[in-house]
Design a protein around this motif. Structure first.
Motif, mmCIF file in Angstrom:
data_model
loop_
_atom_site.group_PDB
_atom_site.id
_atom_site.type_symbol
_atom_site.label_atom_id
_atom_site.label_comp_id
_atom_site.label_asym_id
_atom_site.label_seq_id
_atom_site.Cartn_x
_atom_site.Cartn_y
_atom_site.Cartn_z
ATOM 1 N N ASP A 8 29.498 57.264 52.330
ATOM 2 C CA ASP A 8 30.493 57.752 51.377
ATOM 3 C C ASP A 8 29.790 58.614 50.331
ATOM 4 O O ASP A 8 29.258 58.109 49.343
ATOM 5 N N GLU A 9 29.759 59.920 50.568
ATOM 6 C CA GLU A 9 29.094 60.891 49.693
ATOM 7 C C GLU A 9 27.696 60.415 49.286
ATOM 8 O O GLU A 9 27.380 60.306 48.099
ATOM 9 N N PRO A 10 26.826 60.140 50.259
ATOM 10 C CA PRO A 10 25.536 59.519 49.930
ATOM 11 C C PRO A 10 24.598 60.412 49.133
ATOM 12 O O PRO A 10 23.709 59.909 48.446
ATOM 13 N N PHE A 11 24.784 61.737 49.222
ATOM 14 C CA PHE A 11 23.853 62.640 48.547
ATOM 15 C C PHE A 11 24.494 63.386 47.381
ATOM 16 O O PHE A 11 23.913 64.323 46.839
ATOM 17 N N GLY A 12 25.700 62.958 46.996
ATOM 18 C CA GLY A 12 26.458 63.690 45.991
ATOM 19 C C GLY A 12 25.805 63.742 44.629
ATOM 20 O O GLY A 12 26.015 64.691 43.872
ATOM 21 N N ALA A 13 25.004 62.726 44.287
ATOM 22 C CA ALA A 13 24.403 62.672 42.953
ATOM 23 C C ALA A 13 22.980 63.219 42.914
ATOM 24 O O ALA A 13 22.321 63.150 41.872
ATOM 25 N N LEU A 14 22.502 63.773 44.023
ATOM 26 C CA LEU A 14 21.108 64.200 44.105
ATOM 27 C C LEU A 14 20.968 65.704 43.862
ATOM 28 O O LEU A 14 21.904 66.475 44.080
ATOM 29 N N ASP A 15 19.775 66.110 43.432
ATOM 30 C CA ASP A 15 19.507 67.537 43.251
ATOM 31 C C ASP A 15 19.437 68.222 44.608
ATOM 32 O O ASP A 15 19.285 67.572 45.653
ATOM 33 N N ALA A 16 19.532 69.547 44.607
ATOM 34 C CA ALA A 16 19.675 70.320 45.847
ATOM 35 C C ALA A 16 18.493 70.130 46.788
ATOM 36 O O ALA A 16 18.670 69.989 48.009
ATOM 37 N N ILE A 17 17.269 70.109 46.259
ATOM 38 C CA ILE A 17 16.093 69.987 47.117
ATOM 39 C C ILE A 17 16.040 68.606 47.762
ATOM 40 O O ILE A 17 15.820 68.474 48.976
ATOM 41 N N THR A 18 16.246 67.565 46.959
ATOM 42 C CA THR A 18 16.241 66.204 47.499
ATOM 43 C C THR A 18 17.357 66.021 48.515
ATOM 44 O O THR A 18 17.183 65.370 49.548
ATOM 45 N N LYS A 19 18.515 66.606 48.230
ATOM 46 C CA LYS A 19 19.647 66.514 49.153
ATOM 47 C C LYS A 19 19.285 67.099 50.518
ATOM 48 O O LYS A 19 19.543 66.480 51.560
ATOM 49 N N GLU A 20 18.678 68.275 50.526
ATOM 50 C CA GLU A 20 18.316 68.903 51.794
ATOM 51 C C GLU A 20 17.275 68.073 52.547
ATOM 52 O O GLU A 20 17.336 67.946 53.770
ATOM 53 N N GLU A 21 16.313 67.504 51.825
ATOM 54 C CA GLU A 21 15.309 66.663 52.468
ATOM 55 C C GLU A 21 15.963 65.459 53.136
ATOM 56 O O GLU A 21 15.634 65.107 54.283
ATOM 57 N N LEU A 22 16.889 64.818 52.441
ATOM 58 C CA LEU A 22 17.540 63.629 52.994
ATOM 59 C C LEU A 22 18.496 63.981 54.134
ATOM 60 O O LEU A 22 18.673 63.187 55.068
ATOM 61 N N GLN A 23 19.103 65.154 54.076
ATOM 62 C CA GLN A 23 19.926 65.593 55.201
ATOM 63 C C GLN A 23 19.084 65.705 56.468
ATOM 64 O O GLN A 23 19.493 65.260 57.550
ATOM 65 N N GLU A 24 17.894 66.295 56.340
ATOM 66 C CA GLU A 24 16.990 66.432 57.488
ATOM 67 C C GLU A 24 16.565 65.055 57.995
ATOM 68 O O GLU A 24 16.547 64.811 59.211
ATOM 69 N N GLU A 25 16.239 64.149 57.077
ATOM 70 C CA GLU A 25 15.828 62.809 57.476
ATOM 71 C C GLU A 25 16.967 62.060 58.154
ATOM 72 O O GLU A 25 16.759 61.343 59.138
ATOM 73 N N LEU A 26 18.177 62.225 57.626
ATOM 74 C CA LEU A 26 19.335 61.558 58.222
ATOM 75 C C LEU A 26 19.560 62.026 59.656
ATOM 76 O O LEU A 26 19.832 61.209 60.549
ATOM 77 N N LEU A 27 19.434 63.308 59.901
ATOM 78 C CA LEU A 27 19.598 63.824 61.261
ATOM 79 C C LEU A 27 18.531 63.265 62.198
ATOM 80 O O LEU A 27 18.817 62.932 63.352
ATOM 81 N N GLN A 28 17.297 63.162 61.716
ATOM 82 C CA GLN A 28 16.226 62.606 62.536
ATOM 83 C C GLN A 28 16.502 61.147 62.872
ATOM 84 O O GLN A 28 16.350 60.707 64.015
ATOM 85 N N ILE A 29 16.937 60.378 61.878
ATOM 86 C CA ILE A 29 17.266 58.967 62.093
ATOM 87 C C ILE A 29 18.433 58.839 63.063
ATOM 88 O O ILE A 29 18.423 57.988 63.973
ATOM 89 N N TRP A 30 19.441 59.680 62.897
ATOM 90 C CA TRP A 30 20.610 59.653 63.789
ATOM 91 C C TRP A 30 20.195 59.937 65.232
ATOM 92 O O TRP A 30 20.646 59.266 66.168
ATOM 93 N N ARG A 31 19.308 60.930 65.413
ATOM 94 C CA ARG A 31 18.849 61.237 66.772
ATOM 95 C C ARG A 31 18.054 60.077 67.360
ATOM 96 O O ARG A 31 18.231 59.714 68.528
ATOM 97 N N ASP A 32 17.169 59.491 66.553
ATOM 98 C CA ASP A 32 16.303 58.427 67.055
ATOM 99 C C ASP A 32 17.070 57.159 67.379
ATOM 100 O O ASP A 32 16.772 56.467 68.352
#
Length: 279
Positions: free
Chosen positions: A179-203
């Motif tokens: 539920d909007e997990p990255f909504g409160a984060l700055d843009a750089i941190t948000k992009e990093e976590l988006q990439e990590e989330l995709l990797q976790i989802w694939r794995d």
């Protein structure tokens, strides 16, 4: 010949089960208020494939969180049914885990113990060593091995959200609800976590349902984007199939003309055809 037919029937059944892994059928939600019944959702129909990544977008108040709360089991439909693998969802369970925007960490516990608490609750029969190994595995997955002994007050917002994701995945859910997990984060941190989330989802090949107000985030992450109409009595307006191949490269996607066509289409849906009425 009979063996071949039987094999085809089994494969067809398996495909149908994967296609109808999560089914939201005819779901409506009505709350009683002093002014009378208030319909939040009206006739929601959605089928989610096993292992699919689905994002929901829409204006505030359109019932996105209400809908996902019904998938998590924290809420129940007034009408309709939510099914996971053909079984109705009537209460929370470890097969579905939710990650919120505000992390929901216990401030008096360490990073390690916040994750351990979930593992211990869901796997009471595992040995202490096994449970601690699961915690270490999932903290390593989100890059928090070195922060295991820190309290939530000693780490950044991005790290707190990593803890929340590690905790959610540590109990091996079939559906991860965000539920909007990255909504409160700055843009750089948000992009990093988006990439990590995709990797976790694939794995982990987990099925993901995620609420976001960020169209760019939805287009980067999702297989499909579900666009909700405004409330009250919100419905699914349209569903966008996202055509970008995986694994995804942010720069290549943003250079693809299809990206801007989809982005403009979603913006038009949200801000012209279903613009928020503030009057």
């Amino acid at each position: 010949m009979q063996i071949v037919n039987r094999t085809n029937q089994i494969e067809k059944l398996q495909t149908q089960k994967a296609e109808n892994f999560l089914v939201i059928e005819g779901v409506s939600k009505i709350y009683a208020t002093p002014e009378g019944p208030y319909p939040v959702l009206d006739g929601i129909d959605l089928k989610v494939r096993e292992g699919e990544f689905v994002c929901l977008i829409g204006h505030s108040g359109c019932g996105k969180s209400t809908l996902l709360n019904m998938v998590s089991g924290f809420n129940t439909p007034s009408d309709g049914v939510v099914l996971l693998q053909d079984q109705p969802i009537t209460e929370p369970g470890p097969d579905r885990m939710m990650v919120f925007q505000n992390y929901c960490l216990l401030p008096w516990l360490s990073v390690f113990d916040n994750v351990y608490l979930a593992v211990d609750a869901v796997f009471p029969k595992k040995t202490e060593a096994e449970k601690r190994a699961i915690v270490r595995e999932h903290l390593a997955m989100v890059g928090l091995t070195e922060a295991a002994d820190k309290k939530p007050s000693q780490i950044s917002g991005g790290m707190k959200q990593r803890v929340a994701i590690a905790r959610a995945l540590s109990i091996r859910p079939q559906v991860l609800i965000l539920d909007e997990p990255f909504g409160a984060l700055d843009a750089i941190t948000k992009e990093e976590l988006q990439e990590e989330l995709l990797q976790i989802w694939r794995d982990h090949q987990v099925t993901v349902l995620m609420i976001t107000h960020d169209i760019d985030e939805a287009l980067f992450l999702a297989d499909r984007v579900v666009m909700m109409t405004n409330g009250p009595a919100a419905q699914i307006g349209e569903i966008l199939d996202i055509p970008f191949s995986r694994p995804r490269n942010r720069r290549r996607i943003m250079e693809d003309p299809k990206y801007y066509n989809l982005r403009n289409y979603a913006l038009d849906f949200l801000y012209r055809r279903f613009a928020q009425d503030d009057e």
